[in-house]
Design an enzyme around this catalytic site. Structure first.
Site, mmCIF file in Angstrom:
data_model
loop_
_atom_site.group_PDB
_atom_site.id
_atom_site.type_symbol
_atom_site.label_atom_id
_atom_site.label_comp_id
_atom_site.label_asym_id
_atom_site.label_seq_id
_atom_site.Cartn_x
_atom_site.Cartn_y
_atom_site.Cartn_z
ATOM 1 N N LYS A 187 -0.376 4.907 4.499
ATOM 2 C CA LYS A 187 -1.255 3.977 5.234
ATOM 3 C C LYS A 187 -0.761 3.800 6.669
ATOM 4 O O LYS A 187 0.426 3.638 6.910
ATOM 5 C CB LYS A 187 -1.328 2.626 4.500
ATOM 6 C CG LYS A 187 -2.329 1.674 5.142
ATOM 7 C CD LYS A 187 -2.713 0.549 4.213
ATOM 8 C CE LYS A 187 -3.616 -0.460 4.893
ATOM 9 N NZ LYS A 187 -4.893 0.118 5.358
ATOM 10 N N HIS A 189 0.840 -1.199 0.000
ATOM 11 C CA HIS A 189 0.000 0.000 0.000
ATOM 12 C C HIS A 189 0.876 1.251 0.000
ATOM 13 O O HIS A 189 2.064 1.193 0.300
ATOM 14 C CB HIS A 189 -0.916 0.026 1.225
ATOM 15 C CG HIS A 189 -2.093 -0.890 1.103
ATOM 16 N ND1 HIS A 189 -2.012 -2.236 1.373
ATOM 17 C CD2 HIS A 189 -3.373 -0.649 0.699
ATOM 18 C CE1 HIS A 189 -3.197 -2.789 1.151
ATOM 19 N NE2 HIS A 189 -4.036 -1.858 0.740
HETATM 20 P P1 NAD Z 1 -7.106 9.099 5.491
HETATM 21 O O1 NAD Z 1 -6.113 9.231 6.591
HETATM 22 O O2 NAD Z 1 -6.845 9.738 4.170
HETATM 23 O O3 NAD Z 1 -8.526 9.657 5.982
HETATM 24 C C1 NAD Z 1 -9.107 9.395 7.228
HETATM 25 C C2 NAD Z 1 -9.989 10.594 7.587
HETATM 26 O O4 NAD Z 1 -10.707 10.260 8.785
HETATM 27 C C3 NAD Z 1 -9.170 11.876 7.885
HETATM 28 O O5 NAD Z 1 -9.744 12.992 7.187
HETATM 29 C C4 NAD Z 1 -9.297 12.018 9.397
HETATM 30 O O6 NAD Z 1 -9.259 13.388 9.819
HETATM 31 C C5 NAD Z 1 -10.672 11.391 9.620
HETATM 32 N N1 NAD Z 1 -10.908 11.006 11.008
HETATM 33 C C6 NAD Z 1 -10.022 10.486 11.910
HETATM 34 N N2 NAD Z 1 -10.625 10.338 13.108
HETATM 35 C C7 NAD Z 1 -11.914 10.760 12.956
HETATM 36 C C8 NAD Z 1 -13.006 10.868 13.831
HETATM 37 N N3 NAD Z 1 -12.906 10.531 15.135
HETATM 38 N N4 NAD Z 1 -14.193 11.326 13.349
HETATM 39 C C9 NAD Z 1 -14.307 11.708 12.042
HETATM 40 N N5 NAD Z 1 -13.282 11.663 11.164
HETATM 41 C C10 NAD Z 1 -12.097 11.182 11.624
HETATM 42 O O7 NAD Z 1 -7.360 7.547 5.327
HETATM 43 P P2 NAD Z 1 -8.029 6.780 4.079
HETATM 44 O O8 NAD Z 1 -6.972 6.332 3.134
HETATM 45 O O9 NAD Z 1 -9.192 7.570 3.569
HETATM 46 O O10 NAD Z 1 -8.557 5.462 4.835
HETATM 47 C C11 NAD Z 1 -9.482 5.553 5.918
HETATM 48 C C12 NAD Z 1 -9.739 4.152 6.465
HETATM 49 O O11 NAD Z 1 -10.399 3.347 5.449
HETATM 50 C C13 NAD Z 1 -8.460 3.374 6.823
HETATM 51 O O12 NAD Z 1 -8.722 2.590 7.969
HETATM 52 C C14 NAD Z 1 -8.233 2.507 5.597
HETATM 53 O O13 NAD Z 1 -7.468 1.358 5.867
HETATM 54 C C15 NAD Z 1 -9.659 2.149 5.251
HETATM 55 N N6 NAD Z 1 -9.880 1.695 3.862
HETATM 56 C C16 NAD Z 1 -10.786 0.709 3.707
HETATM 57 C C17 NAD Z 1 -11.118 0.270 2.445
HETATM 58 C C18 NAD Z 1 -12.183 -0.785 2.296
HETATM 59 O O14 NAD Z 1 -12.518 -1.151 1.147
HETATM 60 N N7 NAD Z 1 -12.752 -1.265 3.395
HETATM 61 C C19 NAD Z 1 -10.494 0.827 1.315
HETATM 62 C C20 NAD Z 1 -9.565 1.852 1.508
HETATM 63 C C21 NAD Z 1 -9.272 2.291 2.799
#
Ligand code: NAD
Length: 243
Positions: free
Chosen positions: A136, A132
């Site tokens: 990440k 990734h």
């Molecule tokens: P990122 O760091 O770009 O975004 C996360 C966002 O969540 C940030 O804007 C952060 O400020 C916000 N956040 C953190 N704590 C929060 C809270 N208490 N309340 C509201 N917002 C909050 O990360 P990303 O790449 O967008 O990934 C986010 C999550 O999704 C990760 O855990 C990632 O592994 C997961 N993900 C899952 C899939 C899937 O298909 N299930 C795919 C991609 C990413």
């Protein structure tokens, strides 16, 4: 009337991908919230939560969804096993799709991995490799964790069989161990390979994501599905009818 979505983690990479997929799919983003925003007020004007934020935020968003009786699509990964167990009890009080990966291709990879593990048997050493982007925050990925779970289930092993990376004088590979290797770098959206290696041949199953829109579209497909389900925890295999 079009479904109204609350995006939790809206300023993140996935939050933004969900907002743009919602536009493509003619869904309404009723509220787009992130750290510090009023989630309760946002959820009151939405039909369903789509959460891609942080594992530390899962409990509070689930408690809010339960209080307001709203379905949830949970994409956030990185929960420790004990943490996830406690959260599942909460998630089960509303209709909830919880998936470590919302892509259709990856869900097919899950099904193929189960089949391969069953057919190839324990003579074939199983190793999972994921890569990734450099930003990440958790490892291994939720998808890799699910692939490992499938292999352990098929081989009737528990988590003590897992080997996260190897270093030093490890000794020869034991027949029951399952290796896990997490690579990080650049802007890789998500690559997963499951390898089954025996003396004389090797089978590799690989999925490569090149655009996080696949996760966003899958999550919104799950949102459209989950609003018609009774309370309970579902996964993407349920949404896609792969069970
Ligand atoms: P990122 O760091 O770009 O975004 C996360 C966002 O969540 C940030 O804007 C952060 O400020 C916000 N956040 C953190 N704590 C929060 C809270 N208490 N309340 C509201 N917002 C909050 O990360 P990303 O790449 O967008 O990934 C986010 C999550 O999704 C990760 O855990 C990632 O592994 C997961 N993900 C899952 C899939 C899937 O298909 N299930 C795919 C991609 C990413």
């Amino acid at each position: 009337m079009s479904l109204s979505i609350l995006i939790n983690g809206a300023r993140g990479r996935m939050g933004q991908a969900v907002a743009s997929a919602a536009r493509e799919m003619n869904l309404v983003v009723g509220a787009a919230i992130d750290v510090g925003d009023d989630a309760a007020a946002g959820l009151a004007r939405c039909d369903v939560v789509v959460d891609f934020s942080s594992h530390a935020a899962t409990r509070s968003i689930l408690e809010l969804a339960v209080a307001q009786k709203k379905p949830v699509v949970l994409g956030t990964t990185g929960h420790a096993a004990a943490e996830k167990k406690a959260l599942l009890a909460l998630a089960g009080q509303v209709p909830c799709v919880w998936a470590g990966n919302f892509s259709v291709g990856v869900n097919l990879l899950f099904a193929l991995t189960r089949r391969a593990a069953a057919v190839l048997g324990s003579d074939y050493d199983a190793e999972v490799i994921e890569m990734h982007h450099r930003f990440k925050k958790d490892a291994p990925s939720g998808t890799a964790a699910r692939l490992l779970e499938i292999i352990l289930e098929e081989r009737k092993l528990n988590a003590s069989a897992l080997r996260h990376g190897r270093e030093g004088i490890t000794g020869e590979r034991t027949p029951t161990e399952v290796g896990m290797h997490a690579l990080r770098g650049g802007d890789v959206v998500g690559d997963h390979t499951v390898m089954f290696a025996a003396l004389g041949e090797r089978v590799e199953l690989t999925h490569k994501a090149s655009d996080r829109g696949i996760f966003a579209r899958g999550a919104l497909r799950a949102a459209q599905w989950v609003v018609h389900q009774p309370a309970g925890v579902y996964d993407m295999q349920d949404v896609l009818g792969l069970k």
